[in-house]
Write a protein that holds these residues in place. Structure first.
Motif: not given
Length: 281
Positions: A245-259, A215-224
């Protein structure tokens, strides 16, 4: 400033540079500030440059010519980044962080000044050669990260909101698919916040499905303006397709949270592989 001893000059010059990242400072400014010869200032800069590189503080460049000067680019080494990721991964994996609904409590980490400073340096290192003009985030938990990154890049940061504020003036809005509520939502940004042609870096605290980033990527495009990429603190494992697909980097990746089992499975994200540390090593 009156003439001072070299040891005092080195301390003051170092502080001056650290307070002005990504800002070109003329040598004549230091000559006048310390009432010293240009050759002495050049020697001091050489000492500071070597120390910055040795300690992993960043890069200090001397640019020649009439319009040249000294430029400090903040950075962090790969080893220091890896140590930070290892330490914080163990902290996130603590079972007392599990919240109802399968969420993780991260607020204490993202309000810790030392952790925020390191996150800011790491993301600034990743985009050191990308000529970022603006850092963007969505209200509210991504704001501390955006502020830290913007500080090290020495650029403004803007906050995308989901509801209008009268103090924002006229806005531009887009609809996006929310990964948290499984419905279409709206995000908007003041027309005065972003100039056409700006290079924009998106940051956020947690990414569940990637809808907010898109959504933020789309908003950036609306501002040219130009979407350069996005870095998030933690991503959910369900974002794998959106990451590439969207050049996203993450520092951590959660695989599973089991309460029920009170367990958290978490790995490092793709930050190390997506960052070129050679510039600072």
């Amino acid at each position: 400033m009156s003439k001072i001893r070299r040891s005092e000059r080195l301390i003051d010059m170092t502080f001056y540079l650290l307070e002005r990242p990504n800002t070109l400072i003329s040598l004549s400014n230091f000559v006048e500030r310390y009432d010293s010869a240009k050759s002495s200032i050049s020697e001091d800069i050489g000492i500071i440059r070597r120390t910055f590189m040795m300690r992993g503080i960043g890069m200090l460049e001397t640019l020649p010519g009439a319009g040249g000067g000294v430029l400090y680019t903040p950075g962090i080494s790969k080893d220091e980044s890896q140590k930070f990721l290892n330490d914080i991964k163990n902290e996130i994996a603590q079972i007392d962080r599990i919240l109802p609904g399968g969420y993780l409590y991260l607020s204490d980490l993202l309000t810790n000044p030392e952790i925020l400073k390191t996150i800011g340096r790491m993301i600034a290192t990743q985009y050191a050669d990308s000529s970022i003009d603006v850092v963007m985030t969505v209200a509210t938990k991504g704001i501390p990260i955006a502020q830290s990154v913007a500080n090290y890049l020495n650029v403004p940061f803007v906050i995308v909101r989901r509801d209008s504020k009268i103090t924002e003036g006229s806005t531009i809005s887009v609809n996006y698919a929310s990964e948290s509520s499984d419905r279409i939502q709206k995000m908007e940004l003041s027309k005065r916040s972003l100039k056409a042609g700006s290079n924009v870096l998106v940051v956020d605290d947690f990414m569940k499905g990637g809808g907010t980033i898109i959504g933020m990527k789309s908003l950036i495009e609306e501002f040219d303006a130009n979407y350069i990429g996005a870095t998030v603190f933690v991503e959910n494992s369900t974002t794998s397709n959106n990451v590439s697909e969207n050049s996203i980097t993450s520092m951590f990746k959660v695989n599973e949270i089991d309460p029920n089992k009170k367990s958290v499975s978490i790995d490092e994200g793709n930050f190390i592989e997506n960052t070129n540390f050679n510039y600072f090593e």
